[in-house]
Scaffold this motif. Structure first.
Motif, PDB file in Angstrom:
ATOM      1  N   SER A  31       2.936  26.870  37.051  1.00 40.26           N
ATOM      2  CA  SER A  31       3.616  27.442  35.885  1.00 40.26           C
ATOM      3  C   SER A  31       3.875  28.920  36.109  1.00 40.26           C
ATOM      4  O   SER A  31       2.992  29.644  36.583  1.00 40.26           O
ATOM      5  CB  SER A  31       2.747  27.254  34.638  1.00 40.26           C
ATOM      6  OG  SER A  31       3.250  28.005  33.562  1.00 40.26           O
ATOM      7  N   TYR A  35       7.408  38.131  31.188  1.00 44.20           N
ATOM      8  CA  TYR A  35       7.186  38.992  30.034  1.00 44.20           C
ATOM      9  C   TYR A  35       7.925  40.318  30.237  1.00 44.20           C
ATOM     10  O   TYR A  35       8.120  40.758  31.371  1.00 44.20           O
ATOM     11  CB  TYR A  35       5.697  39.294  29.844  1.00 44.20           C
ATOM     12  CG  TYR A  35       4.863  38.075  29.495  1.00 44.20           C
ATOM     13  CD1 TYR A  35       4.407  37.211  30.487  1.00 44.20           C
ATOM     14  CD2 TYR A  35       4.533  37.795  28.166  1.00 44.20           C
ATOM     15  CE1 TYR A  35       3.660  36.098  30.176  1.00 44.20           C
ATOM     16  CE2 TYR A  35       3.779  36.683  27.844  1.00 44.20           C
ATOM     17  CZ  TYR A  35       3.351  35.839  28.855  1.00 44.20           C
ATOM     18  OH  TYR A  35       2.602  34.736  28.534  1.00 44.20           O
ATOM     19  N   PHE A  45       6.875  37.843  25.377  1.00 42.63           N
ATOM     20  CA  PHE A  45       7.136  36.659  26.180  1.00 42.63           C
ATOM     21  C   PHE A  45       8.634  36.394  26.261  1.00 42.63           C
ATOM     22  O   PHE A  45       9.338  36.399  25.254  1.00 42.63           O
ATOM     23  CB  PHE A  45       6.423  35.477  25.521  1.00 42.63           C
ATOM     24  CG  PHE A  45       6.712  34.140  26.121  1.00 42.63           C
ATOM     25  CD1 PHE A  45       7.610  33.276  25.508  1.00 42.63           C
ATOM     26  CD2 PHE A  45       6.079  33.723  27.279  1.00 42.63           C
ATOM     27  CE1 PHE A  45       7.878  32.033  26.035  1.00 42.63           C
ATOM     28  CE2 PHE A  45       6.340  32.473  27.818  1.00 42.63           C
ATOM     29  CZ  PHE A  45       7.240  31.624  27.190  1.00 42.63           C
ATOM     30  N   GLU A  48       8.949  30.450  30.027  1.00 43.49           N
ATOM     31  CA  GLU A  48       7.980  29.825  30.921  1.00 43.49           C
ATOM     32  C   GLU A  48       8.633  28.648  31.626  1.00 43.49           C
ATOM     33  O   GLU A  48       9.397  27.884  31.016  1.00 43.49           O
ATOM     34  CB  GLU A  48       6.747  29.333  30.162  1.00 43.49           C
ATOM     35  CG  GLU A  48       5.674  28.749  31.095  1.00 43.49           C
ATOM     36  CD  GLU A  48       5.231  27.354  30.738  1.00 43.49           C
ATOM     37  OE1 GLU A  48       5.550  26.873  29.629  1.00 43.49           O
ATOM     38  OE2 GLU A  48       4.550  26.722  31.564  1.00 43.49           O
ATOM     39  N   ARG A  55      10.152  25.417  29.684  1.00 40.50           N
ATOM     40  CA  ARG A  55       9.426  24.700  28.647  1.00 40.50           C
ATOM     41  C   ARG A  55       9.353  25.478  27.339  1.00 40.50           C
ATOM     42  O   ARG A  55       9.129  24.901  26.286  1.00 40.50           O
ATOM     43  CB  ARG A  55       8.013  24.382  29.110  1.00 40.50           C
ATOM     44  CG  ARG A  55       7.946  23.501  30.330  1.00 40.50           C
ATOM     45  CD  ARG A  55       6.615  22.814  30.423  1.00 40.50           C
ATOM     46  NE  ARG A  55       5.509  23.757  30.351  1.00 40.50           N
ATOM     47  CZ  ARG A  55       4.247  23.412  30.210  1.00 40.50           C
ATOM     48  NH1 ARG A  55       3.937  22.127  30.101  1.00 40.50           N
ATOM     49  NH2 ARG A  55       3.291  24.313  30.180  1.00 40.50           N
ATOM     50  N   ASN A  56       9.496  26.788  27.433  1.00 45.79           N
ATOM     51  CA  ASN A  56       9.345  27.606  26.240  1.00 45.79           C
ATOM     52  C   ASN A  56      10.163  28.881  26.427  1.00 45.79           C
ATOM     53  O   ASN A  56      10.267  29.395  27.553  1.00 45.79           O
ATOM     54  CB  ASN A  56       7.871  27.952  26.017  1.00 45.79           C
ATOM     55  CG  ASN A  56       7.572  28.306  24.580  1.00 45.79           C
ATOM     56  OD1 ASN A  56       8.468  28.433  23.750  1.00 45.79           O
ATOM     57  ND2 ASN A  56       6.299  28.449  24.271  1.00 45.79           N
ATOM     58  N   SER A  94       0.082  30.403  36.414  1.00 45.19           N
ATOM     59  CA  SER A  94      -1.150  29.697  36.082  1.00 45.19           C
ATOM     60  C   SER A  94      -1.143  28.342  36.754  1.00 45.19           C
ATOM     61  O   SER A  94      -0.083  27.801  37.071  1.00 45.19           O
ATOM     62  CB  SER A  94      -1.325  29.575  34.566  1.00 45.19           C
ATOM     63  OG  SER A  94      -0.232  28.914  33.985  1.00 45.19           O
ATOM     64  N   LEU A  96      -2.114  25.329  35.656  1.00 43.54           N
ATOM     65  CA  LEU A  96      -1.674  24.214  34.811  1.00 43.54           C
ATOM     66  C   LEU A  96      -2.095  22.893  35.411  1.00 43.54           C
ATOM     67  O   LEU A  96      -1.286  22.125  35.935  1.00 43.54           O
ATOM     68  CB  LEU A  96      -0.171  24.240  34.568  1.00 43.54           C
ATOM     69  CG  LEU A  96       0.286  24.831  33.254  1.00 43.54           C
ATOM     70  CD1 LEU A  96       1.635  24.316  32.855  1.00 43.54           C
ATOM     71  CD2 LEU A  96      -0.705  24.570  32.133  1.00 43.54           C
ATOM     72  N   GLY A 100      -1.861  20.229  31.320  1.00 36.94           N
ATOM     73  CA  GLY A 100      -1.600  21.581  30.836  1.00 36.94           C
ATOM     74  C   GLY A 100      -2.722  22.107  29.973  1.00 36.94           C
ATOM     75  O   GLY A 100      -2.544  22.417  28.809  1.00 36.94           O
ATOM     76  N   ALA A 101      -3.914  22.218  30.546  1.00 34.78           N
ATOM     77  CA  ALA A 101      -5.076  22.650  29.776  1.00 34.78           C
ATOM     78  C   ALA A 101      -4.831  24.000  29.126  1.00 34.78           C
ATOM     79  O   ALA A 101      -4.312  24.913  29.736  1.00 34.78           O
ATOM     80  CB  ALA A 101      -6.305  22.734  30.676  1.00 34.78           C
ATOM     81  N   SER A 102      -5.249  24.096  27.901  1.00 35.16           N
ATOM     82  CA  SER A 102      -5.063  25.341  27.151  1.00 35.16           C
ATOM     83  C   SER A 102      -5.829  26.489  27.783  1.00 35.16           C
ATOM     84  O   SER A 102      -5.487  27.639  27.584  1.00 35.16           O
ATOM     85  CB  SER A 102      -5.537  25.134  25.712  1.00 35.16           C
ATOM     86  OG  SER A 102      -5.393  26.326  24.972  1.00 35.16           O
ATOM     87  N   GLN A 106      -3.534  32.950  32.849  1.00 33.57           N
ATOM     88  CA  GLN A 106      -2.353  33.485  33.509  1.00 33.57           C
ATOM     89  C   GLN A 106      -2.726  34.745  34.274  1.00 33.57           C
ATOM     90  O   GLN A 106      -3.400  35.627  33.741  1.00 33.57           O
ATOM     91  CB  GLN A 106      -1.270  33.805  32.479  1.00 33.57           C
ATOM     92  CG  GLN A 106      -0.678  32.553  31.850  1.00 33.57           C
ATOM     93  CD  GLN A 106       0.422  32.845  30.872  1.00 33.57           C
ATOM     94  OE1 GLN A 106       1.247  33.741  31.077  1.00 33.57           O
ATOM     95  NE2 GLN A 106       0.439  32.111  29.778  1.00 33.57           N
TER      96      GLN A 106
ATOM     97  N   TYR B  36      -7.113  41.515  28.836  1.00 35.50           N
ATOM     98  CA  TYR B  36      -6.562  42.033  30.076  1.00 35.50           C
ATOM     99  C   TYR B  36      -6.734  43.539  30.096  1.00 35.50           C
ATOM    100  O   TYR B  36      -6.699  44.212  29.067  1.00 35.50           O
ATOM    101  CB  TYR B  36      -5.070  41.702  30.196  1.00 35.50           C
ATOM    102  CG  TYR B  36      -4.740  40.259  30.491  1.00 35.50           C
ATOM    103  CD1 TYR B  36      -4.589  39.346  29.449  1.00 35.50           C
ATOM    104  CD2 TYR B  36      -4.562  39.813  31.791  1.00 35.50           C
ATOM    105  CE1 TYR B  36      -4.275  38.019  29.712  1.00 35.50           C
ATOM    106  CE2 TYR B  36      -4.239  38.486  32.060  1.00 35.50           C
ATOM    107  CZ  TYR B  36      -4.100  37.600  31.014  1.00 35.50           C
ATOM    108  OH  TYR B  36      -3.785  36.289  31.277  1.00 35.50           O
ATOM    109  N   LYS B  93      -3.235  32.435  22.603  1.00 32.58           N
ATOM    110  CA  LYS B  93      -2.292  31.333  22.868  1.00 32.58           C
ATOM    111  C   LYS B  93      -2.705  30.078  22.122  1.00 32.58           C
ATOM    112  O   LYS B  93      -3.842  29.957  21.659  1.00 32.58           O
ATOM    113  CB  LYS B  93      -2.178  31.057  24.358  1.00 32.58           C
ATOM    114  CG  LYS B  93      -3.427  30.519  25.012  1.00 32.58           C
ATOM    115  CD  LYS B  93      -3.328  30.607  26.533  1.00 32.58           C
ATOM    116  CE  LYS B  93      -2.319  29.682  27.153  1.00 32.58           C
ATOM    117  NZ  LYS B  93      -2.734  28.282  27.172  1.00 32.58           N
ATOM    118  N   GLY B  96      -1.535  23.718  24.640  1.00 28.42           N
ATOM    119  CA  GLY B  96      -0.338  23.114  25.173  1.00 28.42           C
ATOM    120  C   GLY B  96       0.795  24.066  25.442  1.00 28.42           C
ATOM    121  O   GLY B  96       1.847  23.664  25.920  1.00 28.42           O
TER     122      GLY B  96
END
Lengths: 117, 112
Positions: A31, A35, A45, A48, A55-56, A94, A96, A100-102, A106, B36, B93, B96
């Motif tokens: 992934s 930014y 952001f 992504e 995806r976003n 990341s 992923l 796609g674990a939360s 990153q 960060y 965040k 997902g």
């Protein structure tokens, strides 16, 4: 393991031109996110990519676009540059894992400093 | 609509003492939080993270505390060292999604 790399590190363009920035993620990371950092708006952001698919997307005009290649490397493009596009552009990758674990962290590259004159 | 806020733009701490950086969020859908550290003209460096199922996470000199009911998290650095002088960003965040929402940052200065 090498970190996230971004090229070029510095760029000067004039209004109306377009620019392409490149990002190579950490090996194995699938992934890539982009930014923008400015003094006024902070870190925001852009978009992504995962498996070559966006995806976003953040709240930026259509002049900002990107893509991801099969080796996970990514590029972002800004067309018809405006003075307000002057910023530090950061790429983050990341792992992923499946699903796609939360909790996937990153990791950021050093950024590309874009100056629009 | 600033969903993640760091209300202190700057913080000055004496070397060896504890540094406490604070962060508030408004979106209850956030379930993962990160801190960060950033130097000028460099990318942010990951420090520590916490999932919403925990209330504390430690990594060496760094500890992050999460208070979900107050929608508040804090980063403790002890003991503070001169190399800790930098801008610290809190980020959040949702499950997902990879989109990180950042606070405005806190500039930490460690005085000898």
């Amino acid at each position: 393991k090498a970190g996230v790399t971004q090229t070029p590190r510095y760029l000067i363009k004039t209004r109306g031109q377009q620019v392409t920035l490149s990002c190579s993620p950490i090996s194995g990371h699938r992934s890539v996110s982009w930014y923008q950092q400015t003094p006024g708006q902070g870190l925001q952001f852009l978009f992504e990519y995962f498996s070559e698919t966006q995806r976003n997307k953040g709240n930026f005009p259509g002049r900002f676009s990107g893509r991801q290649f099969s080796n996970s490397r990514s590029e972002m493009n800004v067309s018809t540059l405006e003075l307000g596009d002057s910023a530090l552009y950061l790429c983050a990758s990341s792992l992923l894992s499946s699903g796609g674990a939360s909790t996937d962290t990153q990791y950021f590259g050093p950024g590309t400093r874009l100056t629009v004159l | 609509d600033q969903q993640v806020k760091q209300n202190s733009p700057s913080l000055s701490v004496q070397e060896g003492r504890i540094s406490i950086l604070n962060c508030d969020y408004t979106n209850s859908m956030f379930d993962y939080f990160l801190w960060y550290k950033k130097y000028p003209a460099e990318g942010p460096t990951f420090l520590i993270s916490i999932s919403s199922i925990k209330d504390k996470n430690e990594d060496g000199r760094f500890t992050v505390f999460l208070n979900k009911s107050a929608k508040h998290l804090s980063l403790h650095i002890v003991p503070s060292q001169p190399g800790d002088s930098a801008v610290y960003f809190c980020a959040a965040k949702r499950s997902g999604a990879q989109k990180l929402v950042f606070g405005q940052g806190t500039r930490l200065t460690i005085n000898p």
